[in-house]
Design a protein around this motif. Structure first.
Motif, PDB file in Angstrom:
ATOM      1  N   THR A 517       0.825  -1.206   0.000  1.00  0.00           N
ATOM      2  CA  THR A 517       0.000   0.000   0.000  1.00  0.00           C
ATOM      3  C   THR A 517       0.862   1.261   0.000  1.00  0.00           C
ATOM      4  O   THR A 517       0.390   2.329  -0.289  1.00  0.00           O
ATOM      5  N   GLN A 518       2.140   1.108   0.380  1.00  0.00           N
ATOM      6  CA  GLN A 518       3.018   2.271   0.439  1.00  0.00           C
ATOM      7  C   GLN A 518       4.195   2.116  -0.522  1.00  0.00           C
ATOM      8  O   GLN A 518       4.647   1.007  -0.774  1.00  0.00           O
ATOM      9  N   LEU A 519       4.672   3.252  -0.990  1.00  0.00           N
ATOM     10  CA  LEU A 519       5.835   3.265  -1.869  1.00  0.00           C
ATOM     11  C   LEU A 519       6.947   4.026  -1.174  1.00  0.00           C
ATOM     12  O   LEU A 519       6.715   5.096  -0.615  1.00  0.00           O
ATOM     13  N   LEU A 520       8.144   3.460  -1.209  1.00  0.00           N
ATOM     14  CA  LEU A 520       9.289   4.214  -0.704  1.00  0.00           C
ATOM     15  C   LEU A 520       9.931   4.918  -1.892  1.00  0.00           C
ATOM     16  O   LEU A 520      10.251   4.283  -2.897  1.00  0.00           O
ATOM     17  N   THR A 521      10.098   6.222  -1.756  1.00  0.00           N
ATOM     18  CA  THR A 521      10.645   7.000  -2.863  1.00  0.00           C
ATOM     19  C   THR A 521      11.885   7.746  -2.404  1.00  0.00           C
ATOM     20  O   THR A 521      12.086   7.954  -1.209  1.00  0.00           O
ATOM     21  N   ASN A 522      12.695   8.153  -3.336  1.00  0.00           N
ATOM     22  CA  ASN A 522      13.911   8.893  -3.027  1.00  0.00           C
ATOM     23  C   ASN A 522      13.992  10.157  -3.885  1.00  0.00           C
ATOM     24  O   ASN A 522      14.761  10.241  -4.824  1.00  0.00           O
ATOM     25  N   PRO A 523      13.186  11.159  -3.531  1.00  0.00           N
ATOM     26  CA  PRO A 523      13.258  12.410  -4.297  1.00  0.00           C
ATOM     27  C   PRO A 523      14.592  13.105  -4.027  1.00  0.00           C
ATOM     28  O   PRO A 523      15.016  13.226  -2.881  1.00  0.00           O
ATOM     29  N   LYS A 524      15.233  13.517  -5.102  1.00  0.00           N
ATOM     30  CA  LYS A 524      16.523  14.201  -4.993  1.00  0.00           C
ATOM     31  C   LYS A 524      16.432  15.421  -5.897  1.00  0.00           C
ATOM     32  O   LYS A 524      16.302  15.273  -7.109  1.00  0.00           O
ATOM     33  N   PHE A 525      16.432  16.595  -5.330  1.00  0.00           N
ATOM     34  CA  PHE A 525      16.240  17.791  -6.147  1.00  0.00           C
ATOM     35  C   PHE A 525      17.369  18.789  -5.906  1.00  0.00           C
ATOM     36  O   PHE A 525      17.828  18.960  -4.782  1.00  0.00           O
ATOM     37  N   ASP A 526      17.761  19.456  -6.983  1.00  0.00           N
ATOM     38  CA  ASP A 526      18.779  20.505  -6.891  1.00  0.00           C
ATOM     39  C   ASP A 526      18.148  21.849  -7.243  1.00  0.00           C
ATOM     40  O   ASP A 526      17.304  21.922  -8.134  1.00  0.00           O
ATOM     41  N   TYR A 527      18.573  22.878  -6.560  1.00  0.00           N
ATOM     42  CA  TYR A 527      18.075  24.221  -6.853  1.00  0.00           C
ATOM     43  C   TYR A 527      19.264  25.162  -6.951  1.00  0.00           C
ATOM     44  O   TYR A 527      20.184  25.101  -6.137  1.00  0.00           O
ATOM     45  N   HIS A 528      19.225  26.020  -7.960  1.00  0.00           N
ATOM     46  CA  HIS A 528      20.271  27.035  -8.116  1.00  0.00           C
ATOM     47  C   HIS A 528      19.603  28.386  -7.959  1.00  0.00           C
ATOM     48  O   HIS A 528      18.694  28.711  -8.720  1.00  0.00           O
ATOM     49  N   ASN A 529      20.026  29.142  -6.984  1.00  0.00           N
ATOM     50  CA  ASN A 529      19.364  30.419  -6.732  1.00  0.00           C
ATOM     51  C   ASN A 529      20.355  31.573  -6.777  1.00  0.00           C
ATOM     52  O   ASN A 529      21.456  31.476  -6.256  1.00  0.00           O
ATOM     53  N   VAL A 530      19.902  32.651  -7.402  1.00  0.00           N
ATOM     54  CA  VAL A 530      20.733  33.847  -7.492  1.00  0.00           C
ATOM     55  C   VAL A 530      19.992  34.973  -6.801  1.00  0.00           C
ATOM     56  O   VAL A 530      18.789  35.124  -6.968  1.00  0.00           O
ATOM     57  N   SER A 531      20.704  35.724  -6.004  1.00  0.00           N
ATOM     58  CA  SER A 531      20.067  36.884  -5.398  1.00  0.00           C
ATOM     59  C   SER A 531      20.998  38.072  -5.533  1.00  0.00           C
ATOM     60  O   SER A 531      22.207  37.911  -5.697  1.00  0.00           O
ATOM     61  N   GLY A 532      20.431  39.239  -5.466  1.00  0.00           N
ATOM     62  CA  GLY A 532      21.252  40.431  -5.636  1.00  0.00           C
ATOM     63  C   GLY A 532      20.558  41.635  -5.058  1.00  0.00           C
ATOM     64  O   GLY A 532      19.358  41.614  -4.797  1.00  0.00           O
ATOM     65  N   THR A 533      21.315  42.661  -4.824  1.00  0.00           N
ATOM     66  CA  THR A 533      20.719  43.879  -4.286  1.00  0.00           C
ATOM     67  C   THR A 533      21.516  45.074  -4.755  1.00  0.00           C
ATOM     68  O   THR A 533      22.724  44.991  -4.986  1.00  0.00           O
ATOM     69  N   VAL A 534      20.824  46.187  -4.941  1.00  0.00           N
ATOM     70  CA  VAL A 534      21.518  47.426  -5.251  1.00  0.00           C
ATOM     71  C   VAL A 534      20.701  48.566  -4.649  1.00  0.00           C
ATOM     72  O   VAL A 534      19.481  48.493  -4.607  1.00  0.00           O
ATOM     73  N   GLY A 535      21.382  49.557  -4.117  1.00  0.00           N
ATOM     74  CA  GLY A 535      20.639  50.655  -3.511  1.00  0.00           C
ATOM     75  C   GLY A 535      21.562  51.750  -3.050  1.00  0.00           C
ATOM     76  O   GLY A 535      22.790  51.641  -3.165  1.00  0.00           O
ATOM     77  N   PHE A 536      20.952  52.811  -2.553  1.00  0.00           N
ATOM     78  CA  PHE A 536      21.791  53.880  -2.038  1.00  0.00           C
ATOM     79  C   PHE A 536      21.145  54.532  -0.831  1.00  0.00           C
ATOM     80  O   PHE A 536      19.942  54.383  -0.588  1.00  0.00           O
ATOM     81  N   GLN A 537      21.965  55.197  -0.089  1.00  0.00           N
ATOM     82  CA  GLN A 537      21.506  55.993   1.031  1.00  0.00           C
ATOM     83  C   GLN A 537      22.003  57.411   0.842  1.00  0.00           C
ATOM     84  O   GLN A 537      23.174  57.631   0.559  1.00  0.00           O
ATOM     85  N   TYR A 538      21.096  58.367   0.980  1.00  0.00           N
ATOM     86  CA  TYR A 538      21.465  59.758   0.797  1.00  0.00           C
ATOM     87  C   TYR A 538      21.113  60.491   2.073  1.00  0.00           C
ATOM     88  O   TYR A 538      19.975  60.445   2.533  1.00  0.00           O
ATOM     89  N   GLU A 539      22.118  61.139   2.661  1.00  0.00           N
ATOM     90  CA  GLU A 539      21.921  61.824   3.930  1.00  0.00           C
ATOM     91  C   GLU A 539      22.448  63.239   3.783  1.00  0.00           C
ATOM     92  O   GLU A 539      23.592  63.524   4.132  1.00  0.00           O
ATOM     93  N   PRO A 540      21.651  64.132   3.187  1.00  0.00           N
ATOM     94  CA  PRO A 540      22.146  65.482   2.911  1.00  0.00           C
ATOM     95  C   PRO A 540      22.551  66.203   4.194  1.00  0.00           C
ATOM     96  O   PRO A 540      23.459  67.022   4.194  1.00  0.00           O
ATOM     97  N   ASP A 541      21.852  65.928   5.300  1.00  0.00           N
ATOM     98  CA  ASP A 541      22.260  66.488   6.577  1.00  0.00           C
ATOM     99  C   ASP A 541      21.909  65.457   7.633  1.00  0.00           C
ATOM    100  O   ASP A 541      21.316  64.436   7.325  1.00  0.00           O
ATOM    101  N   ASN A 542      22.249  65.746   8.871  1.00  0.00           N
ATOM    102  CA  ASN A 542      22.075  64.711   9.884  1.00  0.00           C
ATOM    103  C   ASN A 542      20.630  64.443  10.247  1.00  0.00           C
ATOM    104  O   ASN A 542      20.334  63.519  10.992  1.00  0.00           O
ATOM    105  N   SER A 543      19.719  65.260   9.737  1.00  0.00           N
ATOM    106  CA  SER A 543      18.341  65.043  10.125  1.00  0.00           C
ATOM    107  C   SER A 543      17.518  64.438   8.993  1.00  0.00           C
ATOM    108  O   SER A 543      16.345  64.156   9.167  1.00  0.00           O
ATOM    109  N   THR A 544      18.122  64.245   7.857  1.00  0.00           N
ATOM    110  CA  THR A 544      17.364  63.723   6.725  1.00  0.00           C
ATOM    111  C   THR A 544      18.038  62.462   6.219  1.00  0.00           C
ATOM    112  O   THR A 544      19.260  62.417   6.102  1.00  0.00           O
TER     113      THR A 544
END
Lengths: 799, 190
Positions: A517-544
């Motif tokens: 009634t049951q099956l024994l299985t061997n799932p084997k999966f590979d995943y290739h993932n790429v992530s990245g980020t780009v951004g900036f912070q601008y602080e014209p004065d100490n309050s902004t």
């Protein structure tokens, strides 16, 4: 004792008058680093000049006729170590200086600015400081994180609180505990992070995947739990916190002791114990909702400028009772519960933790070594070991009464290394590598078919992050990361399920044994993932401050998304994963703007997150068994879009009064199906009004107002056949509860005791009006009201 | 301190283990296969025998061999009931995933004070009643009676509740508890 990292607001406002040479006014205020109380009698000296002054009772000081340019100030206070700071005068200038007031404990002074180094430059980020953490000492980390706008939680009752950032939770929220990525069963909706809040010094939340050094799959965000920082001085100090609360008729105690030496050696230890009995809703006892937690943390190391090492061990054990009334038999029981509006089981108060319950034990051991190379940068190597054992006990009969239904042991080894080139002040580059091996063992002794199979998982990752300081007010950051994940599982499928899922045509090659009634299985999966980020912070004065960030993140499916298969007794639902599920990809744009004025300020953080192949779990129908019909929750993939905004504001209109406000909104839609996403937090407001009177033993009283709207956007309910009613009925499983409004009150005072020690006492009342409410993101909303009034008393002794 | 040292020792040891292990990753794929789980508490089959003097007993069966799997239970009724007759009913519960089949009725009997069968009928069944008692004098329902009315069609719903309120008024709503079995049979009375 909090020599440690704190997030401080440094208000430095450039005056309106245009600058003329040597006619500027320098205004300032010296405050206690811990609680921002003004320090009277601190001496301020402008080095290289005869100018000197003493702060008034409100901590303020003033110099007139100052030339523009760079100045160095020396600040003394009888109880504090002297402190030098440099400031740039550009016209009339205001400077707030924080001094470490408890010199005896600390032997160190913390001043100014971002004491907690931000994890990213361009992403939306917020930190909980030690004051807030201590306030939540009797609660869970998930409760404390809700203080941050944009962070909500997915609860199972009041014990299991899973943080959710910008509407996303579980595997999409990465939790870093003292540099170690938590590896527990974060995928289950009823699995809370295995962290004791009392062991932490600060908790930062990065709302998105921009912190690539920690992982590329944090589509929701990253929670960085940091210990209190150690300093290189001879010191010995400690703290004990005691909480007692009425709702649950119990409390917790946490104690810690730190020792450090001028030579760089340090050691500290912390332990806590928590015990609560049944909680109470306004009208009834929530039977079987007690909790017992034990947390232990030990650190030992040597930290010098050019090299150092640190060994850490932490232990967390939690026994969590799950509302008895939430354990139900079949779809008719669920319909009955939803309709009755009252829990099925209400017993007298008890401290007993009965089935259904969870018992989780988590060990972390880590070793970190760093070495700094002159003119080059810093090299870091870390190994960590984690062991997570989870038992879930259901209400069972006969001989199995005390046998767990779920018994999983997850063991993880991680090896990580990174190198940071920071010799050049114009830019820093960080690159790192990671290797991880994980083994999950599902104990067959439960006598219940495994919901999660045995598996081995291998992860390899590498990243490069660059940060450019283009000029004084402009920082650019960018990063790229690649992760490889392999999952190698051994799973039994019922033959009928294997065929029903259509796996017999697509995945027949995975079958390694046929047991009838049951099956024994061997799932084997590979995943290739790429992530990245780009951004900036601008602080014209100490309050902004202005931040813009784009983050690309990819996340491989977790074991429950792939392999879940079976009846989840405690939730009375059949959960079905899908072997075909692939990685999901998120593109998130976030913007953050904040501005501080003389006595008020605000920040606005809008964002949009497009997720292709978003993996979600939702009710899809019903399956019949001899026990009746069960709702089926299936994982599927779709394209999703989350749009939201977090708005925060504060006022300090009067020296004794301050207010804080936050507002969070997120809209989640399933773009493919053109319907709302499930489990998106409702729009909410939070306002606090605080009155402070430092003269009266640091007296402080605050009133908090929380309002959560009804979530009006939710996926459609499902139709099910009710065997009891012999007809198709609507299962109102997605219908959100009503809006609610909660008030809380908090008052505290501090006293000097035993000479050098400070005793802080606070009293607080949550759900002050004892309001009946149910929260949309509480999985027990079908069965019972949320918590009623809770009055708690906290004693804190610093020594 | 001892803990620290142990931890460090373990960590360093584990580090070496990891490094050496990682060299061999991929070479070793000879793990023992996990042991299958055959659920013990599963009730796959409910057999109800309705007997009366002078006629063949009628058997009602609900059988769900894949348990919580996707297949719905198969229901069979061996024949029609006779009008205006009193039947003696007996319920048998089996776990047929095991061989030989495990009799679950004995477990229910052993914990009789925590279990009760409830009967809901419509149409040509005039009443059902209990013919057994637990230690507290409350009904169980493993043995029951069923009285048919004039000829017509009928439904009989049989529900086994775990930890119901005991005693109760015999309705599902009043009994509460959790449902271990629920099955509705369509019957003909003639």
């Amino acid at each position: 004792m909090k020599k440690f990292a704190f997030m401080l607001f440094l208000l430095s406002i450039v005056g309106k008058g245009f600058a003329q040479n040597c006619e500027s006014i320098l205004l300032g205020q010296v405050v206690d680093f811990h609680d921002n109380t003004p320090l009277d009698g601190a001496t301020i000296l402008i080095t290289g000049t005869p100018l000197t002054t003493i702060t008034k009772p409100d901590g303020k000081f003033r110099f007139e006729g100052i030339c523009n340019g760079v100045l160095e100030l020396e600040i003394f206070h009888p109880d504090c170590k002297s402190q030098f700071i440099t400031i740039t005068m550009e016209g009339d200038t205001f400077k707030k200086v924080s001094l470490e007031h408890h010199l005896e404990e600390l032997q160190e002074v913390k001043v100014v600015g971002d004491l907690v180094k931000k994890e990213t430059n361009s992403a939306s980020e917020q930190t909980l400081n030690l004051n807030t953490i201590e306030r939540f000492s009797g609660k869970s980390i998930g409760d404390a994180l809700r203080e941050i706008a944009g962070v909500s939680s997915l609860n199972t009752g009041s014990n299991i609180v899973k943080p959710s950032i910008h509407g996303l939770n579980g595997s999409r929220v990465l939790i870093l505990n003292d540099g170690v990525r938590m590896q527990d069963m974060e995928w289950g909706e009823e699995h809370a992070p295995n962290i004791d809040i009392n062991g932490s010094g600060s908790i930062s939340v990065i709302k998105g995947a921009a912190a690539l050094q920690y992982g590329g799959d944090a589509i929701g965000g990253v929670i960085v739990v940091s210990p209190q920082k150690t300093v290189k001085t001879d010191s010995l100090f400690g703290k004990t916190l005691l909480n007692a609360m009425t709702n649950g008729r119990g409390g917790n105690i946490s104690s810690e002791l730190s020792k450090s030496y001028e030579s760089g050696w340090f050691a500290n230890g912390q332990a806590s114990f928590k015990r609560l009995g049944d909680r109470e809703a306004p009208d009834y006892i929530l039977s079987n909702t007690g909790v017992q937690e034990i947390g232990i943390k030990l650190n030992l190391g040597k930290q010098l400028f050019d090299w150092g090492w640190k060994a850490n061990y932490s232990f967390f054990d939690a026994e969590l009772a799950i509302l008895r009334a939430s354990h139900i038999g079949n779809v008719d029981d669920l319909i009955r519960s939803i309709n009755s509006g009252q829990p099925e089981v209400i017993d007298p108060f008890t401290y007993d933790i009965d089935a259904p319950r969870q018992e989780v034990t988590h060990h972390i051991a880590s070793l970190n070594v760093y070495k700094r190379f002159q003119g080059l940068g810093k090299w870091n190597v870390q190994y960590d070991f984690q062991n997570n054992r989870r038992f879930e006990y259901d209400v069972r009969v006969g001989d199995d009464r005390n046998t767990a239904s779920i018994d999983l042991e997850l063991t993880t080894h991680t090896f990580a290394t990174d190198f940071k080139w920071d010799a050049n002040s114009k830019y820093t580059l960080t690159t790192g590598l990671l290797a991880r091996f994980q083994d999950n063992f599902a104990n067959p002794a439960t006598g219940v078919r495994r919901l999660i199979p045995d598996y081995e998982k291998f992860d390899f990752g590498g990243f490069l992050i660059a940060e450019f300081n283009l000029n004084e007010s402009f920082i650019l950051d960018a990063g790229l990361r690649y992760d490889f994940n392999r999952i190698d599982a051994q799973k039994f499928y019922l033959e009928s399920r294997w065929e029903e899922r259509g796996y017999d045509t697509e995945f027949q090659s995975l079958v390694i044994d046929d047991l009838g009634t049951q099956l024994l299985t061997n799932p084997k999966f590979d995943y290739h993932n790429v992530s990245g980020t780009v951004g900036f912070q601008y602080e014209p004065d100490n309050s902004t401050n202005f931040r813009l960030n784009y983050a690309l993140a990819q996340r491989a499916p977790n074991p429950s998304e792939l392999f879940s298969d079976g009846l989840h007794h405690s939730a009375a639902r059949i959960e079905l994963g899908d072997l075909r599920i692939s990685s999901e990809t998120s593109h998130k744009f976030s913007l953050s703007q904040s501005k501080d004025f003389d006595n008020w300020g605000y920040s606005v953080e809008p964002y949009v997150n497009y997720i292709s192949d978003f993996i979600l779990l939702e009710p899809t129908g019903v399956e019949f068994t001899i026990r009746g019909a069960f709702p089926v929750w299936s994982y599927r993939q779709t394209n999703a879009r989350l749009i939201g905004v977090d708005v925060m504001g504060y006022t300090n209109l009067h020296s004794n009064w301050k207010t804080r406000h936050s507002f969070s909104l997120v809209k989640g839609s399933d773009v493919t199906e053109k319907q709302a996403l499930i489990q998106i937090p409702p729009v909410s407001f939070r306002n606090t009004l605080t009155y402070m009177r430092p003269q009266w033993n640091d007296f402080e009283i605050g009133l908090e107002n929380r309002y959560a709207f009804r979530q009006n956007e939710f996926p459609p309910n499902v139709m099910v056949f009710s065997p009891e009613q012999q007809q198709e009925v609507v299962l109102a499983i997605n219908t959100p509860p009503k809006a609610y409004h909660l008030l809380a009150l908090n008052a505290k005072m501090a006293f000097a005791v035993f000479g050098n020690s400070t005793l802080t006492t606070s009293v607080s009342a949550e759900n002050l009006l004892n309001t009946n409410y149910r929260a949309y993101l509480n999985r027990q909303r079908y069965f019972a009201d949320d918590l009623g009034r809770n009055i708690s008393l906290q004693l804190k002794l610093n020594y | 301190m001892k803990n620290y040292k142990n931890t460090i020792k373990k960590s360093v040891l584990a580090l070496f283990v990891l490094i050496s292990a990682s060299l061999f990753i991929g070479c070793s794929d000879d793990d023992d296969p996990p042991a299958p789980v055959n659920e013990e508490e599963v009730i796959t089959t409910m057999n109800i025998t309705l007997a009366t003097t002078g006629a063949t007993a009628i058997t009602l069966q609900s059988q769900d061999l894949d348990g919580d799997g996707p297949n719905a239970p198969t229901i069979s009724v061996s024949g029609d009931l006779t009008a205006n007759t009193t039947y003696t009913g007996t319920i048998e519960l089996l776990n047929e995933t095991e061989s030989p089949a495990e009799n679950i009725t004995t477990e229910v009997k052993a914990e009789a004070d925590e279990h009760q069968f409830l009967f809901v009928s419509t149409g040509a069944i005039s009443q059902t009643g209990y013919a057994d008692q637990d230690g507290n004098g409350n009904p169980i329902g493993i043995d029951f009676t069923l009285v048919t009315a004039d000829a017509g069609s009928a439904t009989l719903q049989v529900v086994l509740r775990h930890e119901p309120k005991k005693p109760n008024d015999g309705t599902l709503a009043d009994a509460g508890g959790e449902t271990d079995i629920t099955q509705t049979f369509s019957l003909t009375v003639q």
